[in-house]
Design a protein around this motif. Structure first.
Motif, PDB file in Angstrom:
ATOM      1  N   GLU A 115       0.833  -1.205   0.000  1.00  0.00           N
ATOM      2  CA  GLU A 115       0.000   0.000   0.000  1.00  0.00           C
ATOM      3  C   GLU A 115       0.873   1.263   0.000  1.00  0.00           C
ATOM      4  OE1 GLU A 115      -3.602   1.786  -0.425  1.00  0.00           O
ATOM      5  OE2 GLU A 115      -3.263  -0.387  -0.365  1.00  0.00           O
ATOM      6  N   LEU A 116       1.943   1.245   0.762  1.00  0.00           N
ATOM      7  CA  LEU A 116       2.870   2.392   0.784  1.00  0.00           C
ATOM      8  C   LEU A 116       3.451   2.638  -0.606  1.00  0.00           C
ATOM      9  CD1 LEU A 116       5.208   2.298   3.923  1.00  0.00           C
ATOM     10  CD2 LEU A 116       3.449   3.966   3.368  1.00  0.00           C
ATOM     11  N   GLU A 117       3.900   1.569  -1.243  1.00  0.00           N
ATOM     12  CA  GLU A 117       4.493   1.706  -2.586  1.00  0.00           C
ATOM     13  C   GLU A 117       3.473   2.191  -3.596  1.00  0.00           C
ATOM     14  OE1 GLU A 117       6.408  -1.986  -3.602  1.00  0.00           O
ATOM     15  OE2 GLU A 117       7.722  -1.888  -1.853  1.00  0.00           O
ATOM     16  N   LYS A 118       2.254   1.698  -3.497  1.00  0.00           N
ATOM     17  CA  LYS A 118       1.194   2.113  -4.411  1.00  0.00           C
ATOM     18  C   LYS A 118       0.893   3.604  -4.241  1.00  0.00           C
ATOM     19  CE  LYS A 118      -2.964   0.477  -3.781  1.00  0.00           C
ATOM     20  NZ  LYS A 118      -4.123  -0.419  -3.735  1.00  0.00           N
ATOM     21  N   ASN A 119       0.873   4.068  -3.008  1.00  0.00           N
ATOM     22  CA  ASN A 119       0.581   5.489  -2.733  1.00  0.00           C
ATOM     23  C   ASN A 119       1.741   6.400  -3.043  1.00  0.00           C
ATOM     24  OD1 ASN A 119      -2.045   4.951  -1.911  1.00  0.00           O
ATOM     25  ND2 ASN A 119      -1.443   4.643   0.222  1.00  0.00           N
ATOM     26  N   ALA A 120       2.957   5.850  -3.148  1.00  0.00           N
ATOM     27  CA  ALA A 120       4.138   6.649  -3.467  1.00  0.00           C
ATOM     28  C   ALA A 120       4.211   6.973  -4.959  1.00  0.00           C
ATOM     29  CB  ALA A 120       5.407   5.912  -3.043  1.00  0.00           C
ATOM     30  N   ASP A 121       3.523   6.176  -5.771  1.00  0.00           N
ATOM     31  CA  ASP A 121       3.556   6.399  -7.237  1.00  0.00           C
ATOM     32  C   ASP A 121       2.723   7.570  -7.672  1.00  0.00           C
ATOM     33  OD1 ASP A 121       5.197   4.237  -7.451  1.00  0.00           O
ATOM     34  OD2 ASP A 121       3.588   2.835  -7.920  1.00  0.00           O
TER      35      ASP A 121
END
Length: 121
Positions: A115-121
């Motif tokens: 979820e963190l990686e998805k929101n960082a994009d």
């Protein structure tokens, strides 16, 4: 290596499940851990400070998630609250409980980082 996450483990009375989780993950480099309960009779009750400290809150049952959301509804905490779905049928440090916790917590960590990686994009 990522910085350790602050993880709060929550169950009903902080007698069996959350203290077991705290104990088995105490020396895990991926996390800093605390445990608490939501009941008035808890060994250690979850506090506002715990909610603000946590990066991720892992509850043993859905009712614990709901209770925290109601109890701390006025607090501006940012940690997601997840349900591990581990029922209250184990004694402290029971081998089956330890196995369930390892599986559930590792899964919750994977989801958190995805979820963190998805929101960082």
């Amino acid at each position: 290596m990522r910085k350790p996450l602050n993880i709060l483990f929550v169950c009903g009375r902080n007698n069996r499940r959350s203290p077991t989780a705290e104990q088995i993950f105490l020396h895990d480099r991926r996390m800093n851990v605390r445990a608490g309960g939501i009941a008035d009779t808890s060994r250690r009750r979850v506090t506002e400070a715990d909610m603000l400290w946590a990066d991720l809150i892992l509850c043993m049952e859905r009712k614990h998630v709901k209770r925290l959301q109601v109890q701390f509804s006025n607090l501006d905490y940012r940690a997601p609250i997840e349900n591990l779905d581990i029922s209250d049928e184990y004694t402290y440090m029971h081998k089956d409980l330890i196995e369930l916790l390892h599986t559930a917590v590792n899964g919750a960590l994977e989801e958190y980082y995805e979820e963190l990686e998805k929101n960082a994009d």
